[in-house]
Design a protein around this motif. Sequence first.
Motif: not given
Lengths: 264, 284
Positions: B214-215, B219, B124, A218-219, A215, B120, A200
């Motif tokens: 990072y991911t 987020l 969520v 989704i972001r 990905p 990722i 990602y």
Amino acid sequence: MAVFLLYPTLTVVGGSFTTDDGSFTLGNVTAIFSSPYRESFLRSIELSALTAVIGAVVGAVLAWAVVAGRPDGLLRRFVTAAAGVLAQFGGVTLAFAFLATVGFEGLVTVVLRDSLGVDIAGTWIFELPGLALVYSYFQIPLMVLVFLPALDGLRPQWREAAQSLGGSAWTYLRLVAGPLLAPAFLGSMLLLFANAFSAYATAAALVSQGASIVPLQIRALQTGEVVLGQQNVGKALGLGMVVVVAVVLALYALLQRRTSRWLR
Amino acid sequence: MLPDEVLPDEVFPDEVFPVKWARRAVLLVLGLYFLLPLVAMLDFSTRGRGGQRDLSAWRAIGADSELLHAILVSVELAVLTALLMLLLLVPTMTWVHLRLPRLKRLIEALCLLPLVIPAIVLVVGIASLYSWVTYFLGDSPLTLTFVYVVLVLPYAYRAIESGLTAVDLRTLSEAARSLGASWPAVMLRVVLPNVRAAVLSAGLLAVALVLGEYTIASLLNFTTLQVDIALLGKRNAEISIAVSLAALLFAFALLLALSLAGARRRRSRGATPLALAAYQAENA
């Protein structure tokens, strides 16, 4: 452990099948098979497959070049450490490395423009070809890491046996090393596929607007651009990713079992 | 950099195709391919006005308080994650190894599970959980430690597992027990010294992974090193590229040190640099 791994997983799975107000639906799951999510999945798969093949082939060649040296030699240590960094640590930093190289003011762009008058700058670097190029910077090193143990497992006696029976290097490669390494090679390729599929950070740092692969899709859903009634579509997309990765890794585990029969 | 004397001269005596040169060509071409971006980063980050070189971007790293804060946060996270992971994993795995071998499959499956779930996707599912975490523990970025422990589990598991299987732990611990040592004493004075190299590599690996993450941080809106690099990239490309280069080189030094340390400790199959390749093999 349970809270931070199982709970999120269950949330994703549960959320995939519920509407915003909590009742059961298959709408989210069917949504990922329609536009634009279907295209994202296809593009993700295309990108992952492409970089897996490139990474596997180039990485295997590099692994071969490294393994012919001394097992505790400096070259080998250097390459494994560098590969470890690029394969694991990369992410955002790789995206910037790439921009510094072939971005609008990157080194290669400038040199080519000034000396040959060729302008390679353009939006391609934010699209599939560009992503494939950056991804290969972590896919090739990963292949080296995964494939080295397999190459190490080839015993020199096997080659000597082939030679003493009059086989050429090509015969050895085709009839002995090739079949032995094939499961390891395919398995590594699957691993690379899964790796690219779930990556990602690189794409996120490179592409700030729009969403071409899953990905990033989704972001977009996660960071607020949510249409009412769609907040669980992100979870369904996540579920889709988990399913793809799980299938790929299951195949990998099967091949791994086959590999370990010979290579210990 | 590439010492010639390590090349075996006669790989295939009856070789038509000159293997030695092919190998050198491969190393050279791919070496250039991988060095090019690094050189480009160095070039980009030292570009001054009017085609001159200057180090202003590098100097600006020290002046950017936000960036320094992000670096501090990342380092704290890395250390906390490594410690918590070791505290959790080493006693559990040793216990399972010695007393409950039947549970081994379960623990293994549990530890490798994060590989199947992309970061990722994890984020969520975890986003809603984090409103509770911030409610109970405050909104410090250090709360990321818990997710990161889960994230590094597969890699740490493989590192420690290879360390535990390399020594005959059962005999050692039975010897210690029959001489009257308590279980904590067995842990601290018998097991730990024997798996020191594996513990070290698991720890360093966790540090490297957390510094590069990072991911999840981005987020969940926490500013760590990587998140700040990405943000900087939009404002000031030169600084962000300078930091990226520094981070890459730092991680490289860390892993090279790990490989050299591992090699010195143990030359057998346990925790050599090859082990590095082996447990990274599960990366996904």
